[in-house]
Scaffold this motif. Structure first.
Motif, PDB file in Angstrom:
ATOM      1  N   LEU A 174       0.828  -1.197   0.000  1.00 46.57           N
ATOM      2  CA  LEU A 174       0.000   0.000   0.000  1.00 46.57           C
ATOM      3  C   LEU A 174       0.867   1.253   0.000  1.00 46.57           C
ATOM      4  CD1 LEU A 174      -2.816   1.214   0.063  1.00 46.57           C
ATOM      5  CD2 LEU A 174      -2.839   0.882   2.544  1.00 46.57           C
ATOM      6  N   GLN A 175       1.951   1.238   0.764  1.00 43.60           N
ATOM      7  CA  GLN A 175       2.856   2.388   0.775  1.00 43.60           C
ATOM      8  C   GLN A 175       3.460   2.618  -0.606  1.00 43.60           C
ATOM      9  OE1 GLN A 175       3.369   4.695   3.284  1.00 43.60           O
ATOM     10  NE2 GLN A 175       4.288   5.730   1.537  1.00 43.60           N
ATOM     11  N   LYS A 176       3.761   1.543  -1.316  1.00 42.64           N
ATOM     12  CA  LYS A 176       4.301   1.665  -2.675  1.00 42.64           C
ATOM     13  C   LYS A 176       3.273   2.321  -3.599  1.00 42.64           C
ATOM     14  CE  LYS A 176       6.259  -1.042  -6.429  1.00 42.64           C
ATOM     15  NZ  LYS A 176       6.570  -2.378  -6.934  1.00 42.64           N
ATOM     16  N   ILE A 177       2.013   1.921  -3.472  1.00 41.01           N
ATOM     17  CA  ILE A 177       0.946   2.521  -4.281  1.00 41.01           C
ATOM     18  C   ILE A 177       0.829   4.009  -3.966  1.00 41.01           C
ATOM     19  CG2 ILE A 177      -1.558   2.563  -4.635  1.00 41.01           C
ATOM     20  CD1 ILE A 177      -1.476  -0.520  -4.173  1.00 41.01           C
ATOM     21  N   ILE A 178       0.897   4.349  -2.684  1.00 44.06           N
ATOM     22  CA  ILE A 178       0.806   5.754  -2.260  1.00 44.06           C
ATOM     23  C   ILE A 178       1.962   6.558  -2.856  1.00 44.06           C
ATOM     24  CG2 ILE A 178       0.982   7.283  -0.250  1.00 44.06           C
ATOM     25  CD1 ILE A 178      -0.487   4.989   1.331  1.00 44.06           C
ATOM     26  N   ASN A 179       3.171   6.010  -2.777  1.00 45.24           N
ATOM     27  CA  ASN A 179       4.341   6.700  -3.324  1.00 45.24           C
ATOM     28  C   ASN A 179       4.248   6.860  -4.833  1.00 45.24           C
ATOM     29  OD1 ASN A 179       5.401   6.823  -0.731  1.00 45.24           O
ATOM     30  ND2 ASN A 179       6.782   5.099  -1.029  1.00 45.24           N
ATOM     31  N   GLN A 180       3.808   5.804  -5.540  1.00 47.17           N
ATOM     32  CA  GLN A 180       3.697   5.871  -6.999  1.00 47.17           C
ATOM     33  C   GLN A 180       2.668   6.913  -7.428  1.00 47.17           C
ATOM     34  OE1 GLN A 180       2.906   1.758  -7.969  1.00 47.17           O
ATOM     35  NE2 GLN A 180       5.074   1.318  -8.315  1.00 47.17           N
ATOM     36  N   ALA A 181       1.665   7.139  -6.594  1.00 47.11           N
ATOM     37  CA  ALA A 181       0.647   8.141  -6.907  1.00 47.11           C
ATOM     38  C   ALA A 181       1.155   9.557  -6.626  1.00 47.11           C
ATOM     39  CB  ALA A 181      -0.621   7.870  -6.100  1.00 47.11           C
ATOM     40  N   GLY A 182       2.357   9.654  -6.007  1.00 51.22           N
ATOM     41  CA  GLY A 182       2.918  10.960  -5.700  1.00 51.22           C
ATOM     42  C   GLY A 182       2.257  11.620  -4.508  1.00 51.22           C
ATOM     43  N   PHE A 183       1.634  10.824  -3.658  1.00 52.59           N
ATOM     44  CA  PHE A 183       0.906  11.342  -2.503  1.00 52.59           C
ATOM     45  C   PHE A 183       1.802  11.285  -1.281  1.00 52.59           C
ATOM     46  CE2 PHE A 183      -2.479  11.289   0.743  1.00 52.59           C
ATOM     47  CZ  PHE A 183      -3.309  12.275   0.250  1.00 52.59           C
ATOM     48  N   ASP A 184       1.852  12.362  -0.539  1.00 50.11           N
ATOM     49  CA  ASP A 184       2.658  12.408   0.684  1.00 50.11           C
ATOM     50  C   ASP A 184       1.757  12.198   1.883  1.00 50.11           C
ATOM     51  OD1 ASP A 184       5.103  12.980  -0.558  1.00 50.11           O
ATOM     52  OD2 ASP A 184       4.594  15.114  -0.676  1.00 50.11           O
ATOM     53  N   ALA A 191      -9.297  10.207  -3.950  1.00 55.15           N
ATOM     54  CA  ALA A 191      -9.932  11.370  -4.571  1.00 55.15           C
ATOM     55  C   ALA A 191      -9.045  12.027  -5.615  1.00 55.15           C
ATOM     56  CB  ALA A 191     -10.320  12.384  -3.495  1.00 55.15           C
ATOM     57  N   VAL A 192      -7.726  11.855  -5.493  1.00 56.21           N
ATOM     58  CA  VAL A 192      -6.814  12.536  -6.410  1.00 56.21           C
ATOM     59  C   VAL A 192      -6.008  11.589  -7.302  1.00 56.21           C
ATOM     60  CG1 VAL A 192      -6.593  14.543  -4.901  1.00 56.21           C
ATOM     61  CG2 VAL A 192      -4.948  12.678  -4.702  1.00 56.21           C
ATOM     62  N   MET A 193      -6.123  10.267  -7.082  1.00 55.53           N
ATOM     63  CA  MET A 193      -5.340   9.307  -7.865  1.00 55.53           C
ATOM     64  C   MET A 193      -5.816   9.222  -9.308  1.00 55.53           C
ATOM     65  SD  MET A 193      -4.763   5.894  -5.531  1.00 55.53           S
ATOM     66  CE  MET A 193      -3.672   5.028  -6.658  1.00 55.53           C
ATOM     67  N   ASP A 194      -4.867   8.966 -10.206  1.00 56.95           N
ATOM     68  CA  ASP A 194      -5.232   8.622 -11.568  1.00 56.95           C
ATOM     69  C   ASP A 194      -5.937   7.275 -11.540  1.00 56.95           C
ATOM     70  OD1 ASP A 194      -4.028  10.893 -12.606  1.00 56.95           O
ATOM     71  OD2 ASP A 194      -2.095   9.891 -12.850  1.00 56.95           O
ATOM     72  N   GLU A 195      -6.762   7.014 -12.532  1.00 56.20           N
ATOM     73  CA  GLU A 195      -7.555   5.778 -12.550  1.00 56.20           C
ATOM     74  C   GLU A 195      -6.723   4.613 -13.092  1.00 56.20           C
ATOM     75  OE1 GLU A 195     -11.791   4.386 -14.331  1.00 56.20           O
ATOM     76  OE2 GLU A 195     -11.648   6.428 -13.587  1.00 56.20           O
ATOM     77  N   THR A 196      -5.868   4.080 -12.238  1.00 58.82           N
ATOM     78  CA  THR A 196      -5.046   2.923 -12.576  1.00 58.82           C
ATOM     79  C   THR A 196      -5.714   1.674 -12.008  1.00 58.82           C
ATOM     80  OG1 THR A 196      -3.771   3.061 -10.538  1.00 58.82           O
ATOM     81  CG2 THR A 196      -2.945   4.329 -12.418  1.00 58.82           C
ATOM     82  N   ASP A 197      -5.178   0.508 -12.362  1.00 58.73           N
ATOM     83  CA  ASP A 197      -5.701  -0.739 -11.796  1.00 58.73           C
ATOM     84  C   ASP A 197      -5.576  -0.744 -10.276  1.00 58.73           C
ATOM     85  OD1 ASP A 197      -6.366  -1.696 -14.308  1.00 58.73           O
ATOM     86  OD2 ASP A 197      -4.568  -2.938 -14.501  1.00 58.73           O
ATOM     87  N   ASP A 198      -4.422  -0.264  -9.770  1.00 58.42           N
ATOM     88  CA  ASP A 198      -4.237  -0.192  -8.315  1.00 58.42           C
ATOM     89  C   ASP A 198      -5.264   0.734  -7.672  1.00 58.42           C
ATOM     90  OD1 ASP A 198      -2.114  -1.981  -8.094  1.00 58.42           O
ATOM     91  OD2 ASP A 198      -0.590  -0.415  -8.344  1.00 58.42           O
ATOM     92  N   ALA A 199      -5.523   1.866  -8.323  1.00 60.46           N
ATOM     93  CA  ALA A 199      -6.483   2.828  -7.774  1.00 60.46           C
ATOM     94  C   ALA A 199      -7.887   2.232  -7.732  1.00 60.46           C
ATOM     95  CB  ALA A 199      -6.486   4.107  -8.602  1.00 60.46           C
ATOM     96  N   ILE A 200      -8.263   1.500  -8.762  1.00 65.15           N
ATOM     97  CA  ILE A 200      -9.592   0.885  -8.811  1.00 65.15           C
ATOM     98  C   ILE A 200      -9.725  -0.179  -7.721  1.00 65.15           C
ATOM     99  CG2 ILE A 200     -11.120  -0.570 -10.213  1.00 65.15           C
ATOM    100  CD1 ILE A 200      -9.950   1.024 -12.666  1.00 65.15           C
TER     101      ILE A 200
END
Length: 116
Positions: free
Chosen positions: A14-24, A42-51
């Motif tokens: 999950l931390q990797k997903i957060i980092n890849q999304a550029g979220f701090d 709310a701010v993530m691009d619609e990727t497979d991980d985000a879905i």
């Protein structure tokens, strides 16, 4: 609440997903801190991980909603999330989540922890 053997690995992923999304995230927040995850999806691009994250967060929110009394101060917020933001999971999806849930480790630690 306890811990399970898979939680550590899930938090790292999950931390990797957060980092890849550029979220701090703020210092001290675990990667599964739900208010932070609401902001993230709310701010993530619609990727497979985000879905997948969106769906799991919706399922977890539904479980909270099902058990929250109406007089709880968070009830209006959780209700709003389930009526206007997330799609409620089906009964079968909720049953599957319950079947897949790991038993958490609530046993006493094998050594004393001393805090000064």
């Amino acid at each position: 609440m306890g811990d399970s053997p898979k939680r550590g690995a899930a938090l790292v992923k999950l931390q990797k997903i957060i980092n890849q999304a550029g979220f701090d995230r703020r210092d001290g927040e675990l990667a599964d801190y739900m208010p932070m995850l609401y902001e993230l999806v709310a701010v993530m691009d619609e990727t497979d991980d985000a879905i997948r994250l969106w769906k799991r967060l919706g399922n977890a929110t539904q479980i909270i909603y099902n058990q929250l009394p109406e007089n709880n101060p968070y009830y209006p917020l959780i209700s709003l999330l389930m009526t206007d933001v997330f799609q409620a999971p089906t009964k079968e999806e909720l049953k599957q989540m319950e079947r897949d849930r790991e038993k958490t480790d609530l046993d006493e630690l094998p050594y004393p922890l001393l805090y000064n």
